[in-house]
Design a protein around this motif. Sequence first.
Motif, PDB file in Angstrom:
ATOM      1  N   ASP A 167       0.855  -1.182   0.000  1.00 36.78           N
ATOM      2  CA  ASP A 167       0.000   0.000   0.000  1.00 36.78           C
ATOM      3  C   ASP A 167       0.893   1.235   0.000  1.00 36.78           C
ATOM      4  O   ASP A 167       1.576   1.521   0.978  1.00 36.78           O
ATOM      5  N   SER A 193      -0.394   4.323  -0.844  1.00 36.72           N
ATOM      6  CA  SER A 193      -1.360   5.404  -1.028  1.00 36.72           C
ATOM      7  C   SER A 193      -0.940   6.708  -0.361  1.00 36.72           C
ATOM      8  O   SER A 193      -1.151   7.789  -0.910  1.00 36.72           O
ATOM      9  N   SER A 205      -4.566   4.601  -4.902  1.00 38.14           N
ATOM     10  CA  SER A 205      -5.474   3.969  -3.948  1.00 38.14           C
ATOM     11  C   SER A 205      -5.338   2.455  -3.895  1.00 38.14           C
ATOM     12  O   SER A 205      -5.613   1.837  -2.860  1.00 38.14           O
TER      13      SER A 205
END
Length: 710
Positions: free
Chosen positions: A257, A259, A265
């Motif tokens: 991740d 983000s 996203s």
Amino acid sequence: MTTSRTATLRIEGMTCASCVARVEKALKAVPGVADATVNLATEIARVAGDAPTAALIEAVEDAGYDATPATDEFAPGPEHGGPRLWEVVAGLVLAAPLVLLMLVPGAMLPAYVQLAIASVVQAGLGWRFYWHGFKALRAGAGNMDVLVALGTSAAYGLSLYLMVAHGGGHLYFEASASVIALVLLGKYMEARAKRETGAALRALARLRPDRAIRLDADGRETEVPADSLKPGDRIVVRAGARLPADGEIEDGASALDESLLTGESLPVQKQAGDPVVGGSVNGEGRLIVRVTVMGEGSFLGSVMRMVADAQAAKPPIQRLVDRIAAIFVPVVVAIAVITMAGWFIAGVPAETAIIHGVAVLVIACPCALGLATPAAIMVGTGLAAKHGILIRDPAALEEARRIDLVIFDKTGTLTEGKPRLVAMKALEGSEDAALAVAAALQGSSDHPLGLALRQAASDRGLALPAVAEGRNIAGRGVAGKVGETDYLLGSARAAGEAGIAEPEDDLAPGATESLLLAGNRLIARFAFEDSDRPGAAEAVVELAARKIDSAMLSGDRAAAARTIAARLNIADVTAEVLPGDKAAVIGEKRKAGHRVAMVGDGLNDAPALAAADLGIAMAGGVDVAMASAGITLMRPDPLLVPAALDLAAAVAAKIRSNLFWAFAYNVVGIPLAAFGLLSPVVAGVAMAASSVSVLGNALLLRRWHPARKA
């Protein structure tokens, strides 16, 4: 021996734009200082030059402020930077009976009670204004504290005089007490709001984990401070943990991740051999990562540095504010004296003239002027980073709102930058032999066409011959000797310069072609196709919806460039441009009256990015391209281009609205106070409200999100 560097200091005691101007002037006067910028919102000074830190601190202290080296610029400032909550509550509670009873006809506390309450507020809670005001005056400067101390002392002293000389009557203790209480309230709210404006940058700082698990040579796992890691160390990253440094996966696979770093996203799949960035979260599985970069050289470190640099820098409009702030306090004091003299000459009682002068001193606060620009920049740049947009230069904010033409580099910006070999034709010998020579000429090149050739040769299992005297020919191709034959692999321009006419037919419609020459003979042709980058066509439509034209700039042959431009609905195409000529094309567009933004990602885009009114570097580009751009996009998404222009324009608009309100408070308030239409109490409310409203207006930027107009 000293060397040129940038020193970072945390400044305490600044209260307004006048303080900023004073500290900057003091720092710039130190021998060896090339430049100095001070940010009221972050309370950080950044000094370029070779002056010793001790000399810088001494200069700040001589100017009436406190300075310490900022060991962690990204940490929040001290919580005690403003008044404490108990001071605010005490001031409001003590001032309340004086103000409320004043509003009730015939109700009034005994004079000695009013004196006692006002004295506690004036001498106890108001000490900070006297202390900071005294230090400013001692240094030959004025600031907000001077105005508050002068105004409240005048109201307090007048009341004390009336009490002693006339035994009472209408006193003005409520004015002095309420102004101090209200200013303390405003400064408390201001301090809280200032901490909010830096929340995004501190959120980035929190992405750096404090601890890491190092894998020793004997396979033992040891928990160590993340700051102790060095390039080459192997670390274990468990599921759910943040990566403490940039590195390369040696073992394991996972979805990471990213983000909070890139605004992407969806988790990104990674496996052995893939690079990973510190601050991203390992979603699943155990990874063994070899550390490559730590600290400010890492991706997260560079992002934080670029955001911090943008927040510390000043846009052009701030220069006007700085010039005004430098003379603000003396001018206000002069207006207050003129006000008192004017009213006295007009025949009003002396105490009335003094109160009108006090109102002028109290309402004229340069706090809002000092916070208007840095607060908007702090919120805006932090928000931009959250969405994958890095605003490196605050001047880009002003330029973004004027852009009417966006020029895209083709390869790697509008296309994926990962071409594949789709056709080839050998004019002499076999295709395999020609492909082997072409792939060998590219050697270890990371040029997209070179990668495509080597991949095609690998897919066919070809052995590559040895190349001697290999060299790159800028904008034309590569050359080298295989055996006794000199080869050139390059563009049609390179072939034309060698006396070889460009083939009239296309191997593949609209494809990019490379030609292989042996001496002065054309022996093979290669055709490559690249995929449009997702979002490219939509980005062009989004820009058109904002009345911004799009154009394409490419070194590729015209047929290939026009084919891709047609798919993306771009009519303005300039192809077959040498790297050194891209900046000239930008210059021609600007001479034609356009405000140009250039979007690129490669080394040869750097001059064009610098030549444009606004340079936008796409993620994955080289460092020099990013350094030449005012805005950097942290992921290769063309839709971030209209989003970046929107956000930059929103921040610029917020700066202008903040400055409007900051000036409006003074332009409207000072005359009203001078003409006796504002009491010191109301002036105190307005002064406190000015700073809070400017900060609140800046914080409204946090509601921004990328909008699609098409």
